[in-house]
Design an enzyme around this catalytic site. Structure first.
Site, PDB file in Angstrom:
ATOM      1  N   ARG A 105      21.199 -20.584  72.159  1.00 40.00           N
ATOM      2  CA  ARG A 105      21.307 -19.132  72.230  1.00 40.00           C
ATOM      3  C   ARG A 105      20.351 -18.627  73.308  1.00 40.00           C
ATOM      4  O   ARG A 105      19.148 -18.861  73.219  1.00 40.00           O
ATOM      5  CB  ARG A 105      20.952 -18.510  70.869  1.00 40.00           C
ATOM      6  CG  ARG A 105      20.891 -17.017  70.929  1.00 40.00           C
ATOM      7  CD  ARG A 105      20.582 -16.325  69.602  1.00 40.00           C
ATOM      8  NE  ARG A 105      20.428 -14.916  69.907  1.00 40.00           N
ATOM      9  CZ  ARG A 105      19.344 -14.185  69.659  1.00 40.00           C
ATOM     10  NH1 ARG A 105      18.339 -14.695  68.996  1.00 40.00           N
ATOM     11  NH2 ARG A 105      19.276 -12.925  70.043  1.00 40.00           N
ATOM     12  N   HIS A 150      18.867  -8.624  75.549  1.00 39.19           N
ATOM     13  CA  HIS A 150      17.707  -8.903  74.715  1.00 39.19           C
ATOM     14  C   HIS A 150      16.506  -8.113  75.267  1.00 39.19           C
ATOM     15  O   HIS A 150      15.569  -8.666  75.844  1.00 39.19           O
ATOM     16  CB  HIS A 150      17.429 -10.418  74.696  1.00 39.19           C
ATOM     17  CG  HIS A 150      16.534 -10.881  73.580  1.00 39.19           C
ATOM     18  ND1 HIS A 150      16.875 -11.916  72.739  1.00 39.19           N
ATOM     19  CD2 HIS A 150      15.305 -10.467  73.180  1.00 39.19           C
ATOM     20  CE1 HIS A 150      15.895 -12.122  71.870  1.00 39.19           C
ATOM     21  NE2 HIS A 150      14.931 -11.259  72.112  1.00 39.19           N
ATOM     22  N   GLU A 195      18.399  -7.462  67.979  1.00 37.05           N
ATOM     23  CA  GLU A 195      17.469  -6.707  67.127  1.00 37.05           C
ATOM     24  C   GLU A 195      17.371  -5.212  67.445  1.00 37.05           C
ATOM     25  O   GLU A 195      16.319  -4.724  67.860  1.00 37.05           O
ATOM     26  CB  GLU A 195      16.063  -7.322  67.196  1.00 37.05           C
ATOM     27  CG  GLU A 195      16.003  -8.719  66.634  1.00 37.05           C
ATOM     28  CD  GLU A 195      14.577  -9.210  66.393  1.00 37.05           C
ATOM     29  OE1 GLU A 195      13.629  -8.424  66.589  1.00 37.05           O
ATOM     30  OE2 GLU A 195      14.408 -10.374  65.995  1.00 37.05           O
ATOM     31  N   ASN A 335      18.328 -12.507  62.308  1.00 38.84           N
ATOM     32  CA  ASN A 335      17.014 -13.039  62.660  1.00 38.84           C
ATOM     33  C   ASN A 335      16.110 -12.837  61.457  1.00 38.84           C
ATOM     34  O   ASN A 335      16.007 -11.716  60.943  1.00 38.84           O
ATOM     35  CB  ASN A 335      16.414 -12.293  63.857  1.00 38.84           C
ATOM     36  CG  ASN A 335      17.107 -12.619  65.164  1.00 38.84           C
ATOM     37  OD1 ASN A 335      18.051 -13.402  65.191  1.00 38.84           O
ATOM     38  ND2 ASN A 335      16.634 -12.026  66.242  1.00 38.84           N
ATOM     39  N   TYR A 337      12.160 -13.877  59.769  1.00 41.36           N
ATOM     40  CA  TYR A 337      10.874 -14.547  59.850  1.00 41.36           C
ATOM     41  C   TYR A 337      10.037 -14.386  58.594  1.00 41.36           C
ATOM     42  O   TYR A 337       9.354 -15.292  58.185  1.00 41.36           O
ATOM     43  CB  TYR A 337      10.057 -13.996  61.027  1.00 41.36           C
ATOM     44  CG  TYR A 337      10.593 -14.340  62.397  1.00 41.36           C
ATOM     45  CD1 TYR A 337      10.129 -15.456  63.080  1.00 41.36           C
ATOM     46  CD2 TYR A 337      11.552 -13.537  63.019  1.00 41.36           C
ATOM     47  CE1 TYR A 337      10.604 -15.780  64.345  1.00 41.36           C
ATOM     48  CE2 TYR A 337      12.039 -13.856  64.282  1.00 41.36           C
ATOM     49  CZ  TYR A 337      11.559 -14.975  64.939  1.00 41.36           C
ATOM     50  OH  TYR A 337      12.041 -15.288  66.180  1.00 41.36           O
ATOM     51  N   GLU A 402      17.550 -16.487  64.663  1.00 47.47           N
ATOM     52  CA  GLU A 402      16.141 -16.747  64.964  1.00 47.47           C
ATOM     53  C   GLU A 402      15.415 -17.024  63.667  1.00 47.47           C
ATOM     54  O   GLU A 402      15.694 -16.372  62.648  1.00 47.47           O
ATOM     55  CB  GLU A 402      15.449 -15.545  65.640  1.00 47.47           C
ATOM     56  CG  GLU A 402      15.809 -15.349  67.085  1.00 47.47           C
ATOM     57  CD  GLU A 402      15.040 -14.190  67.729  1.00 47.47           C
ATOM     58  OE1 GLU A 402      13.881 -13.918  67.318  1.00 47.47           O
ATOM     59  OE2 GLU A 402      15.604 -13.560  68.636  1.00 47.47           O
TER      60      GLU A 402
END
Ligand code: NAG
Ligand code: NAG
Ligand code: NAG
Ligand code: NAG
Length: 496
Positions: A105, A150, A195, A335, A337, A402
């Site tokens: 990606r 991005h 995002e 994504n 985290y 991600e």
């Protein structure tokens, strides 16, 4: 209403568990990745390419932001050279191949392809760079997943309003069309915007990221409004002009914190946090009726009224836009985290998206911290948010695009291996036990790179880059070697 939601979640979990019951019983742990499950790595143009001013490339908002040199980026670092991947992309592809990942990606730089920002002037050098990269990937049997944007839009478009302007919807659509036309014969999956919530909060609300605008309570809502429309425009352009020939997919991307209520019975707070974050941008696309969630519309309208505004700070979609946006995604890119605990209370500047929620976010002090101040290690939150997204939106096909861990750059990065192991285990539980339709996983990131406002002080790579060396020498970290074994066996090998 809130009871229905939690009930739906329980029923969903029950059904999913029942469906996988046989399989679940035969696997005490769930170490194997499903057949055809995609395992890949991710990067972004500004963070790795460098070559910020070669050929006819235009200036991006991150070029401008990093050149202020006034301390807003750690150590006044810039992405001028970054990991030098503009020149070393073949080395990067060779590393991806060597480790055994089958998908990459990456993002294309808008001002490298369209130096004036507009589609009237397509840079041949810019276009060729990504053709070369994609050809190199395909020659190595690595499937490209292309992020169209991005965070590095042309500065000239920012000067004309950027994501606060509805014109951006057309400008972005024109750029997306050039990308499909150039690369659509070779690339079968696209993500238009990386995002949106990070762009709109960090770029237009708190101003800690480019373009650095601080428009609490106004900027984030306008920005999200325009990114959702722009995403839909990019989706419809593909659908109407390219899909029948190119047969690819275009997916919406959501950057998902997990918000877990401090009190497990506090369904209302969990619901508000979910709707103000996930629902804010996903409801218009993935819900049955489209549009922003009713709960968000009513709360922001009420707060705006109390604050003396003549209308809600949350913009309204016209009915034809609600239709146009609804369903504009072939897969959900997630994504993820980290996690926040939530409880009722006041927080954030008045007015702001944060303050509108009347929810306080906090962390458990026992959670392990990464180098990034926003990143705590909470593996269970991964399964939780995947389950929430699945139950809320009809279990759409999802790709984790991600997931990763930051440190200061250690080669012996056991904490990173442990992070991947614990998070992947939760993802596999979400897949096998909860029945969540996750079809692939991309770690962030293959190489160390420019970590936005944190410059080169925080490292997410499984391969280190020597930023002080003229050749930006790449060296495998222990986590890269661990991944190599995982990929060879297609098994979640214990972290040791
Ligand atoms: C490009 O930027 C670098 C600094 O990163 C500078 O040294 C160089 O002169 C610039 N090149 C051109 C052609 O402007
Ligand atoms: C395209 O942009 C470049 C760089 O700004 C400029 O040199 C060139 O003349 C432009 N070409 C056209 C056709 O506008
Ligand atoms: C960054 O640049 C500003 C302005 O030149 C300077 O005041 C500051 O000390 C610099 N910070 C670092 C860490 O070099
Ligand atoms: C950088 O790489 C080039 C090409 O491989 C090599 O010739 C050169 O010696 C390297 N420079 C250093 C300082 O290692």
């Amino acid at each position: 209403m809130f009871d229905t939601v939690s009930l739906r979640f329980c029923v969903f979990l029950f059904l999913a568990t029942a469906a996988n019951g046989e399989f679940a019983k035969s696997h005490e742990e769930y170490p194997r990745f499903p057949p055809n499950f995609v395992l890949g790595v991710a990067t972004a143009a500004y963070q790795i390419e460098g070559a910020w001013n070669v050929s006819d490339k235009g200036e991006s908002i991150w070029d401008r932001f990093s050149h202020y040199n006034d301390g807003r980026i750690f150590n006044n670092d810039t992405g001028d050279v970054a990991s030098n991947s503009y020149y070393q992309y073949k080395e990067d592809v060779a590393l991806i191949k060597k480790l055994g990942f089958t998908s990459y990606r990456f993002s294309v730089s808008w001002p490298r392809i369209l130096p004036t920002g507009f589609a009237n002037n397509v840079s041949q050098d810019g276009v060729n760079y990504y053709h070369n990269l994609i050809d190199e990937l395909l020659a190595n049997d690595i499937e490209p997943l292309l992020t169209i944007y991005h965070w590095d839009h042309p500065q000239v478009l920012e000067d004309a309003g950027g994501w606060l302007s509805s014109e951006m919807v057309d400008w972005f659509g024109d750029f997306a069309r050039v990308v499909y036309r150039e690369y659509g014969a070779k690339v079968k999956r696209f993500i238009p915007i990386n995002e949106p919530t990070s762009i709109c909060i960090n770029g237009y609300t708190t101003g800690i990221d480019a373009p650095g605008k601080k428009l609490h309570g106004i900027g984030e809502y306008l920005c999200i409004h325009n990114t959702i429309k722009a995403h839909a425009r990019a989706y419809r352009i593909y659908e109407n002009e390219f899909k029948s020939k190119q047969r690819g997919q275009v997916g919406y991307m959501y950057s998902a914190f997990a918000f877990m209520p401090e009190d497990p019975n506090d369904v209302l707070t969990a619901e508000i946090a979910f709707e103000f974050n996930a629902g804010w941008t996903l409801n218009p696309i993935y819900s049955h009726n489209g549009d922003y969630p009713e709960l968000v519309k009513s709360i922001v309208a009420e707060k705006s009224k109390q604050q003396g505004y003549t209308k809600s700070r949350l913009p309204e979609f016209e009915p034809e836009w609600i239709e146009y946006i609804r369903g504009a995604s072939d897969f959900l890119a997630v994504n993820h985290y980290t996690t926040r605990l939530v409880k009722p209370g006041q927080s954030g500047i008045v007015p702001s998206h944060e303050n509108d929620q009347s929810v306080v976010q906090f962390i458990d002090s026992s959670w392990k911290k990464a180098a990034s101040d926003w990143l705590e290690v909470v593996p269970k939150g991964f399964r939780y948010i995947l389950g929430e997204l699945a139950s809320k939106y009809g279990n759409p096909p999802m790709y984790v695009t991600e997931n990763g861990f930051s440190d200061t750059g250690l080669l012996h990065d056991f904490d990173r291996i442990k992070y991947f192991y614990d998070y992947l285990k939760e993802m596999l539980l979400a897949i096998y036990v909860d029945g969540v339709n996750v079809q692939g996983y991309y770690l962030w990131s293959i190489i160390d790179n420019f970590e936005w406002r944190r410059g080169y002080s925080e490292k997410f790579g499984i391969v280190s880059v020597d930023f002080n060396h003229v050749n930006k020498t790449r060296t495998l970290k222990d986590s890269a070697v661990w991944w190599q074994t995982v990929l060879a066996e297609r098994n979640l090998v214990p972290a040791e």
